[in-house]
Design an enzyme around this catalytic site. Sequence first.
Site, short mmCIF file in Angstrom:
data_model
loop_
_atom_site.label_atom_id
_atom_site.label_comp_id
_atom_site.label_asym_id
_atom_site.label_seq_id
_atom_site.Cartn_x
_atom_site.Cartn_y
_atom_site.Cartn_z
N LYS A 14 34.09 37.87 48.27
CA LYS A 14 32.92 37.81 47.37
C LYS A 14 32.87 36.47 46.63
O LYS A 14 31.83 35.82 46.57
CB LYS A 14 32.96 38.95 46.33
N ARG A 90 30.03 47.95 39.89
CA ARG A 90 31.24 48.48 40.52
C ARG A 90 31.35 49.98 40.37
O ARG A 90 32.32 50.58 40.83
CB ARG A 90 32.43 47.87 39.82
N ARG A 129 47.30 34.99 48.37
CA ARG A 129 46.79 34.36 47.15
C ARG A 129 47.75 34.60 45.99
O ARG A 129 47.95 33.74 45.15
CB ARG A 129 45.40 34.90 46.81
N ARG A 135 47.83 35.50 40.54
CA ARG A 135 46.94 36.38 39.77
C ARG A 135 47.68 37.68 39.47
O ARG A 135 48.37 38.21 40.35
CB ARG A 135 45.67 36.66 40.60
N ARG A 146 44.03 48.82 43.56
CA ARG A 146 42.67 48.26 43.54
C ARG A 146 41.86 48.79 44.73
O ARG A 146 40.68 49.08 44.61
CB ARG A 146 42.72 46.73 43.61
P1 AP5 Z 1 37.94 35.98 47.46
O1 AP5 Z 1 36.74 35.19 47.83
O2 AP5 Z 1 38.60 35.69 46.18
O3 AP5 Z 1 37.59 37.55 47.56
P2 AP5 Z 1 37.01 38.51 46.45
O4 AP5 Z 1 36.23 39.55 47.18
O5 AP5 Z 1 36.32 37.72 45.39
O6 AP5 Z 1 38.39 39.13 45.94
P3 AP5 Z 1 38.88 39.45 44.47
O7 AP5 Z 1 40.34 39.64 44.56
O8 AP5 Z 1 38.35 38.46 43.48
O9 AP5 Z 1 38.15 40.84 44.27
P4 AP5 Z 1 38.26 41.89 43.17
O10 AP5 Z 1 36.99 42.60 43.35
O11 AP5 Z 1 39.50 42.70 43.22
O12 AP5 Z 1 38.43 41.03 41.82
P5 AP5 Z 1 37.48 40.75 40.58
O13 AP5 Z 1 37.88 39.46 40.05
O14 AP5 Z 1 36.09 41.03 40.88
O15 AP5 Z 1 38.99 35.87 48.67
C1 AP5 Z 1 40.27 36.43 48.53
C2 AP5 Z 1 41.30 35.47 49.16
O16 AP5 Z 1 41.05 35.38 50.55
C3 AP5 Z 1 41.22 34.04 48.63
O17 AP5 Z 1 42.51 33.49 48.56
C4 AP5 Z 1 40.35 33.31 49.67
O18 AP5 Z 1 40.64 31.94 49.73
C5 AP5 Z 1 40.73 34.05 50.94
N1 AP5 Z 1 39.62 34.13 51.91
C6 AP5 Z 1 38.30 34.32 51.64
N2 AP5 Z 1 37.59 34.38 52.79
C7 AP5 Z 1 38.49 34.24 53.80
C8 AP5 Z 1 38.37 34.23 55.22
N3 AP5 Z 1 37.18 34.37 55.84
N4 AP5 Z 1 39.49 34.08 55.95
C9 AP5 Z 1 40.71 33.94 55.35
N5 AP5 Z 1 40.88 33.92 54.01
C10 AP5 Z 1 39.78 34.08 53.24
O19 AP5 Z 1 37.98 41.90 39.57
C11 AP5 Z 1 39.28 41.89 39.03
C12 AP5 Z 1 39.42 42.98 38.00
O20 AP5 Z 1 38.52 42.73 36.89
C13 AP5 Z 1 39.07 44.40 38.45
O21 AP5 Z 1 40.16 45.03 39.10
C14 AP5 Z 1 38.75 45.05 37.10
O22 AP5 Z 1 39.94 45.32 36.38
C15 AP5 Z 1 38.01 43.94 36.37
N6 AP5 Z 1 36.56 43.99 36.62
C16 AP5 Z 1 35.80 43.00 37.21
N7 AP5 Z 1 34.52 43.39 37.31
C17 AP5 Z 1 34.45 44.63 36.77
C18 AP5 Z 1 33.39 45.56 36.61
N8 AP5 Z 1 32.14 45.28 37.03
N9 AP5 Z 1 33.67 46.76 36.05
C19 AP5 Z 1 34.93 47.06 35.60
N10 AP5 Z 1 35.98 46.23 35.74
C20 AP5 Z 1 35.74 45.01 36.32
MG MG Z 2 36.64 37.45 43.34
#
Ligand code: AP5
Ligand code: MG
Length: 195
Positions: A14, A90, A129, A135, A146
């Site tokens: 994402k 979410r 990562r 992280r 997660r």
């Molecule tokens: P990346 O692009 O970072 O993927 P992502 O989908 O953004 O993954 P996240 O880990 O950020 O998702 P998440 O939903 O758990 O975290 P968020 O920060 O939203 O890619 C991942 C890795 O893969 C990177 O190293 C990248 O380089 C690599 N990669 C990408 N594409 C690739 C490819 N094609 N091939 C190979 N490698 C690749 O949320 C974190 C926390 O915040 C949640 O758990 C919760 O506690 C809180 N939170 C956030 N939003 C909310 C909400 N709306 N409601 C409640 N709590 C929330």
């Molecule tokens: Mg992300």
Amino acid sequence: MKHLILFGAPGSGKGTQSALIAETYQLKHLSTGDMLRAEIAKQSQLGQLADSYISQGLLLPDDIIIDLLKNTLQQLNEDTKGIILDGFPRTVAQAIALNSLVAELNQEILMLIEITVKTPELIERLVQRGKLLGRSDDNPATIQHRLEVYHQQTEPVIDFYRQAGKYNHVDGNGTIEQIFDRICLILDPLVAINV
Ligand code: AP5
Ligand code: MG
């Protein structure tokens, strides 16, 4: 103002794809995860609360995250074409709140695009990562949690947008460039209609 939602499991890409979309289509990238991590870095009250949820792989309470998004949408500059939402909504409650909020502000959700990636690949990306960037939620036990939270609380959001006729998806396996090309195939015709 028309917004896009980029949706998918942890590690689905994402953040990576949102950055490319934002640059190509001149949208503002809004990641609730990044906003919360910035609050943690500032050691604000919200940051302290967020830290305890994020490090356990739990979602923050809906009312807190909805307020955060509400403030951001209300403060958008009039020149903003639209937002790419990454990590919100979410839960179905967040999706319902977002609908009311955009209607109030005379904005619109154009579409939700889900990026689908097989679970072993998700885990591999997040573990890698974790080793590189450290992280707090990128360790095997929290990653597992997660993913469970995603299936239980977040996946039902898909049906909400499917029923509204606003759902689309791309295969998220492959290189970053291949996946971005798939997203562009969906977005280019939309942009042509909505300019
Ligand atoms: P990346 O692009 O970072 O993927 P992502 O989908 O953004 O993954 P996240 O880990 O950020 O998702 P998440 O939903 O758990 O975290 P968020 O920060 O939203 O890619 C991942 C890795 O893969 C990177 O190293 C990248 O380089 C690599 N990669 C990408 N594409 C690739 C490819 N094609 N091939 C190979 N490698 C690749 O949320 C974190 C926390 O915040 C949640 O758990 C919760 O506690 C809180 N939170 C956030 N939003 C909310 C909400 N709306 N409601 C409640 N709590 C929330
Ligand atoms: Mg992300």
